[in-house]
Write a protein that holds these residues in place. Structure first.
Motif, PDB file in Angstrom:
ATOM      1  N   PHE A  89       0.798  -1.225   0.000  1.00  0.00           N
ATOM      2  CA  PHE A  89       0.000   0.000   0.000  1.00  0.00           C
ATOM      3  C   PHE A  89       0.831   1.276   0.000  1.00  0.00           C
ATOM      4  O   PHE A  89       0.290   2.357  -0.160  1.00  0.00           O
ATOM      5  N   CYS A 117       0.255   6.643  -0.686  1.00  0.00           N
ATOM      6  CA  CYS A 117      -0.402   5.334  -0.708  1.00  0.00           C
ATOM      7  C   CYS A 117      -0.934   5.007  -2.101  1.00  0.00           C
ATOM      8  O   CYS A 117      -1.117   5.882  -2.938  1.00  0.00           O
ATOM      9  N   ARG A 118      -1.195   3.729  -2.279  1.00  0.00           N
ATOM     10  CA  ARG A 118      -1.849   3.258  -3.493  1.00  0.00           C
ATOM     11  C   ARG A 118      -2.929   2.270  -3.090  1.00  0.00           C
ATOM     12  O   ARG A 118      -2.864   1.736  -1.975  1.00  0.00           O
ATOM     13  N   ARG A 121      -6.933   5.896  -6.200  1.00  0.00           N
ATOM     14  CA  ARG A 121      -8.318   6.293  -5.872  1.00  0.00           C
ATOM     15  C   ARG A 121      -8.606   6.177  -4.378  1.00  0.00           C
ATOM     16  O   ARG A 121      -9.515   6.824  -3.870  1.00  0.00           O
ATOM     17  N   LEU A 122      -7.831   5.371  -3.648  1.00  0.00           N
ATOM     18  CA  LEU A 122      -8.012   5.244  -2.198  1.00  0.00           C
ATOM     19  C   LEU A 122      -7.001   6.068  -1.396  1.00  0.00           C
ATOM     20  O   LEU A 122      -7.100   6.149  -0.169  1.00  0.00           O
ATOM     21  N   ALA A 123      -6.034   6.661  -2.108  1.00  0.00           N
ATOM     22  CA  ALA A 123      -4.943   7.366  -1.435  1.00  0.00           C
ATOM     23  C   ALA A 123      -5.407   8.464  -0.478  1.00  0.00           C
ATOM     24  O   ALA A 123      -4.889   8.549   0.639  1.00  0.00           O
ATOM     25  N   LEU A 125      -8.014   8.816   1.468  1.00  0.00           N
ATOM     26  CA  LEU A 125      -8.471   8.224   2.721  1.00  0.00           C
ATOM     27  C   LEU A 125      -7.333   7.461   3.402  1.00  0.00           C
ATOM     28  O   LEU A 125      -7.098   7.609   4.609  1.00  0.00           O
ATOM     29  N   ALA A 126      -6.616   6.642   2.638  1.00  0.00           N
ATOM     30  CA  ALA A 126      -5.523   5.844   3.200  1.00  0.00           C
ATOM     31  C   ALA A 126      -4.451   6.736   3.816  1.00  0.00           C
ATOM     32  O   ALA A 126      -3.886   6.414   4.867  1.00  0.00           O
TER      33      ALA A 126
END
Length: 169
Positions: A89, A117-118, A121-123, A125-126
């Protein structure tokens, strides 16, 4: 991009806080005495001392593994590293220690890390979650570092390593 940092004070008396810098770079059982984040850590490729280009393998208390490389090593004032391989991630991860002597003795230590992060599209929030979690871990590491700077066993190893470095070993 996510960021986490922590600031603390260690008894790094000596030229430019050299002892504090040496404490921060201890390895093996000495490192485990003070660093609550690291469960296993070793220098790779037969290296026995940290330095620019030296790679390390680290397993965290969370069970995550990473190989990192020193991108800067300027004792006693700073150390920088970047992730070579690590948890899926993290697209990017890098960290640094900076040491500044304090008037009247002691050393101010700042540890910072930046990461991306990867998947992308989730970066967002992550990275918010990662900033909170890593921030907590960094604060714990800084507190552990301060304890290490007061631990006679850790200080003895740091002193010996400084002497060996000065002698060119």
């Amino acid at each position: 991009m996510g960021r986490a940092h922590g600031t603390g004070r260690g008894d790094g008396r000596g030229p430019g806080g050299a002892r504090a810098g040496a404490v921060s770079q201890t390895t093996g059982t000495t490192r485990y005495r003070w660093d609550p984040f690291v469960r296993e850590q070793s220098l790779l490729d037969g290296r026995t001392r940290p330095g620019r280009g030296v790679r390390t393998a680290t397993r965290s208390r969370h069970g995550l593994a990473m190989v990192s490389e020193y991108v800067s090593y300027v004792p006693p004032s700073q150390v920088g590293m970047r992730m070579v391989t690590g948890p899926w991630f993290f697209a990017v991860f890098a960290g640094s220690w900076r040491f500044t002597p304090l008037p009247g003795g002691g050393t101010r230590a700042v540890w910072r890390c930046v990461f991306r992060c990867r998947p992308a599209r989730l970066a967002p929030l992550a990275e918010r979650i990662g900033t909170a979690l890593l921030g907590r871990d960094v604060r714990r590491r800084i507190a552990g570092f301060a304890r290490g700077c007061a631990d006679p066993a850790v200080l003895a190893v740091a002193r010996r390593e400084l002497e060996e470095d000065a002698a060119g070993r």
